[in-house]
Structure formats: C-alpha cells, structure tokens
Design a protein around this motif. Structure first.
Motif, PDB file in Angstrom:
ATOM      1  N   THR A  85       0.804  -1.221   0.000  1.00 12.71           N
ATOM      2  CA  THR A  85       0.000   0.000   0.000  1.00 12.71           C
ATOM      3  C   THR A  85       0.844   1.282   0.000  1.00 12.71           C
ATOM      4  O   THR A  85       0.556   2.212  -0.756  1.00 12.71           O
ATOM      5  N   CYS A  89       0.795   4.238  -2.852  1.00 20.80           N
ATOM      6  CA  CYS A  89       0.448   5.643  -2.578  1.00 20.80           C
ATOM      7  C   CYS A  89       1.604   6.568  -2.948  1.00 20.80           C
ATOM      8  O   CYS A  89       1.398   7.660  -3.477  1.00 20.80           O
ATOM      9  N   PRO A 102     -10.882   8.378  -9.226  1.00 21.70           N
ATOM     10  CA  PRO A 102     -10.160   7.341  -8.505  1.00 21.70           C
ATOM     11  C   PRO A 102      -9.247   6.520  -9.411  1.00 21.70           C
ATOM     12  O   PRO A 102      -9.455   6.448 -10.611  1.00 21.70           O
ATOM     13  N   GLU A 131      -6.560  -1.932  -4.385  1.00 21.61           N
ATOM     14  CA  GLU A 131      -6.777  -0.626  -3.746  1.00 21.61           C
ATOM     15  C   GLU A 131      -7.639   0.247  -4.652  1.00 21.61           C
ATOM     16  O   GLU A 131      -7.445   0.256  -5.869  1.00 21.61           O
ATOM     17  N   LEU A 133      -7.962   4.173  -4.883  1.00 25.49           N
ATOM     18  CA  LEU A 133      -7.371   5.405  -4.363  1.00 25.49           C
ATOM     19  C   LEU A 133      -8.255   6.573  -4.784  1.00 25.49           C
ATOM     20  O   LEU A 133      -8.548   6.743  -5.969  1.00 25.49           O
ATOM     21  N   THR A 300      -6.398  12.166   0.526  1.00 27.83           N
ATOM     22  CA  THR A 300      -7.019  11.247  -0.433  1.00 27.83           C
ATOM     23  C   THR A 300      -7.611  10.041   0.288  1.00 27.83           C
ATOM     24  O   THR A 300      -6.874   9.244   0.868  1.00 27.83           O
ATOM     25  N   CYS A 302      -8.940   6.371   0.675  1.00 28.60           N
ATOM     26  CA  CYS A 302      -8.636   5.139  -0.061  1.00 28.60           C
ATOM     27  C   CYS A 302      -9.193   3.934   0.696  1.00 28.60           C
ATOM     28  O   CYS A 302      -9.404   3.987   1.902  1.00 28.60           O
TER      29      CYS A 302
END
Ligand code: ATP
Ligand code: MG
Length: 418
Positions: A85, A89, A102, A131, A133, A300, A302
């Motif tokens: 993760t 990011c 997203p 994920e 985001l 952001t 997520c």
C-alpha cells in the motif's frame, strides 16, 4: 565438497506443485481484478525507508520490529517493502496521478518482514493487493471487499473463510472511543503485556488486536465503539453493510478487528479461516485517509486489502493440473525436421507438445509416459514420405496413421489449455 547451501531462513523455493499453487492464486486474482476494473501496477521492491516509516506516530509491529532496512553503499537508508500500500500511494504521488482519481489498482508481488518463520509465516512472502485510491463512498468499500470475496470463491476456498467486518469510525468517533479505551485499559494496567503498555501510550486501539493471552482476557471486557460512533460514521458503516448485501457477500461484525498498520478509519475487515492454525487471517484491509498526504500528495480517501498468497495456496484443495502434453517422437535423424514441423503446428494450435529425442524408441516412449503425455506422435521415414504420422493414444493404447494436416484437429487443437 562444500556443504550444500540452503535458502535463507524464512524464504522458500517454489517448484513443481508449490509453484503451480502459487501462480494459480496470483493468476486467478489478476483475472478477476481485471474484470472488476482494476489496473495492475508494479513498483520497486525496495524504497526509501521513509516511505514505510513515517514519523513517530507509527506503532505497528511491521514498522517497529519487522522491517528489512539497511544502508546501501551510498549510505541511503532503504527498506525491502513489507507491504504494497505505501509504495502504491508513493507511486500515485510520484507519477502525478492525484488529479485523476479514482485509481483502481491491482498488485501482486513479494514482501519482506523479519518475522519468526512458521507455517504460513515467512520472511519473504507474497501478497495480492487491491486498492481504490481517491474514493470516499461506502460503495467503494463494498466493491473492494466483494472483489476479494469473488477471488476467494474462484479459488474454491470461500467455504473455509469468514468475512469479519468492523468500523473504526471517523476521527471524532475514534477520539471519543480512544479516550474510553484509555480509561478502561489504565484500570487494567496490571494485567497488560509489556507491548500493550507501550500501545496504551501510543495507540490504544492496537491493544484490541493483541495476540497475547493475558491481553486477550482484558480485551474481552473492553468497551466497543458503537456508542461513540457519530451519526455520520454510523451512516457510512450502514452503507457498507447494505452494499455488501447487494453484492451478495456474507459477513459477521467483529469489533476487535483493527488491522496491523496505523492509518485506518471507518471500514476494517479480515477474511479469517480456522484451517491454517495460528495464521488465521488470509486477507485483510480497510479504509485509510492520511497515507497519500504523508507521501506529499493531497488528502485522499482510499480503501484496499492485501492477501497472503502462501496462505491461499495452502488452502487450495488440489494443485491445479497442467494440460497433459502430446509427445512428438522422431525415429531417426532424418525425421527430426518433420518432428519440428509437427511441434510448431501443435503449439500454434494451442496444444502443449514436447519432443522426445533421446535414446531408442522404447526409451522415448517410456519418457513420454513418465511425462504424463496423453498421446504420442511417432514419425518414421515411411509415414513422413506419405505426409503422415503414427498417432498413439497413451490412455487406450490404440494407434492409427493420421495425415499431417489433420493432426491438430484430431488432438483438439485451438482449445485453450487449462
Ligand atoms: P498477521 O496477523 O498474520 O501477522 P498481518 O496483520 O501482519 O498478519 P497484513 O499486514 O494485513 O498481515 O498482511 C495481509 C496478509 O498478508 C495477511 O493476512 C497474511 O495472509 C499475509 N501475511 C502477512 N505477513 C505474512 C508473512 N510473514 N508470511 C506470509 N504471509 C503473510
Ligand atoms: Mg504480522
């Protein structure tokens, strides 16, 4: 002779059945994540240590005890990633993608944690990871969880796992709940482990996740978050529950799930099993908000999860089988050119085929049988002159002459393997 070298502690080779199980898990997840609209990313296996160790706030075991960090030859502190993760990011920000949200990301790759190796726990292991985001809607949580559930179903392991769902609320909910937990755990300080006393100072929610026997009995009586949830946080959680219902995903609520890393809010969940002994969590994740900001991007929201490939591979009922090959056997050197022609035609038609070109005919046939071949194609000079081969079905033993041009069709060509 020097003694044979072994793989480093906590690492393993993937060969034969182990490799087939492993790649079946990854390929199944990759296929389903693509259907669900996720794009696959790949980021470096090592990163600047600051990508994972962010300030003093992080109290997770992964960051405090398990990281493979070292100075490289240039003196930079780098870390073998313990999870996907943070790198994802970081990559979102590094690649200027925070304006096009997203982003739906699928990830598969090796992770590294300095842990005590045991069944289902390694120092190099592999995760699949999904994920979303930049999405603040409960529908995203439900979709991400449902995608995980669909992968577990496709792997045939869903009947062995239970989805346990929790909410950690929004910040006001969590602040109020944290205060209640501090009161409670302070009153039970004497019974807490050393680790949990540290957590009490830095992140009391993490005590709920403790695996220490003594801690667990204290945790059993700890307050739950429900009375502290703001109406907004309650509505969010209800939305996730409702949409999980629409996706047809069964779940139970478990107020003790907090996840190992520190950045979660709202949804936290795990798919757990009793089939793997102590290593009961196969897939876990949740909603997080501050991480992209900590990488230098904007705030952001997520949601994502990661699953251990090794643990899923162990749960698979049977190792996936490769399609049985067809053995191509030239008799004499003069037949080798024709054998190559046949191999090329079969493989082009999607038929798994291998040549047996060592030893006498008897040996070649024996090797074809040992390789589990379903048929043997025997090329002798007489047949080649007639534009044909001998095709022997190795299951029934029947043999017949078949024209070159008809071979692929006879063997079920263009049929996709596996
Ligand atoms: P655990 O409680 O088992 O230590 P975790 O909370 O540290 O798990 P996560 O960081 O959430 O695990 O990672 C997600 C998944 O990755 C886990 O559910 C598990 O399936 C797998 N995993 C984590 N650590 C290891 C490891 N050392 N070896 C093999 N698989 C692992
Ligand atoms: Mg762990």
């Amino acid at each position: 002779m020097t003694s044979a070298l072994q793989p480093a502690r906590g690492t393993r080779d993937l060969i034969g059945e182990d490799a087939r199980r492993h790649f079946h898990v990854i390929e199944t997840a990759r296929r389903i994540a693509a259907l669900w609209g996720f794009d696959e990313w790949s980021t470096p296996v090592f990163e600047d240590t600051r990508v994972f160790a962010r300030g003093l706030g992080d109290t997770s075991d992964v960051v405090m005890k398990e990281m493979y960090s070292f100075a490289d030859r240039g003196g930079e502190s780098i870390t073998l990633r313990p999870e996907a993760t943070a790198g994802i990011c970081r990559a979102l920000v590094s690649n200027g993608l925070t304006q096009t949200l997203p982003q739906k990301v699928f990830y598969a790759g090796p992770m590294f944690r300095y842990e005590r190796p045991q069944k289902g726990r390694y120092r190099q292991f592999h995760q699949i990871d999904v994920e979303v985001l930049g999405s603040a809607e409960p529908l995203a949580d439900a979709e991400v969880i449902a995608c995980g559930w669909t992968i577990l179903r496709a792997l045939g392991v869903a009947q062995d796992v239970t989805l346990e769902l929790n909410t950690l609320g929004d910040k006001p909910s969590r602040d109020a709940y944290r205060a209640a937990l501090v009161d409670y755990f302070t009153a039970h300080k004497a019974a807490l482990s050393e680790d949990s006393l540290t957590r009490l100072e830095r992140n009391p929610l993490r005590i709920l996740d403790s695996k220490d026997e003594g801690d667990r009995s204290v945790v059993a009586g700890a307050p739950v978050i429900d009375p502290y949830l703001t109406p907004k946080a309650r509505r969010f959680h209800d939305g996730v529950r409702r949409h999980l219902g629409h996706f047809g995903v069964p779940f139970v609520e478990n107020r003790r799930i907090v996840r190992g890393l520190d950045y979660y809010s709202h949804t936290a969940f795990e798919f757990v099993t009793t089939a793997l002994g102590a290593q009961g969590t196969v897939l876990g994740g949740g909603r997080y908000e501050g991480l992209v900001e900590e990488m230098g991007g904007p705030h952001t929201p997520c949601i994502g999860w990661a699953a251990g490939v090794e643990r899923l591979a162990m749960l698979l009922a049977a190792p996936p089988a490769l399609p049985a090959p067809v053995a191509v056997i030239p008799v004499g050197e003069a037949a080798e050119a024709a054998a190559i022609r046949v191999l090329r035609a079969l493989r082009e038609a999607g038929i798994r085929a291998e040549a047996e070109y060592r030893g006498n005919l008897k040996r070649r046939m024996a090797r074809a049988n040992r390789a589990g071949a379903r048929a043997a194609i025997i090329l002798g000079e007489d047949e080649i002159a007639r534009g044909a081969v001998q095709l022997k079905d190795l299951a029934t033993g029947t043999q017949s002459e078949v024209k070159f041009a008809e071979l692929a069709t006879r063997l079920g060509g263009a049929q996709r393997p596996g």
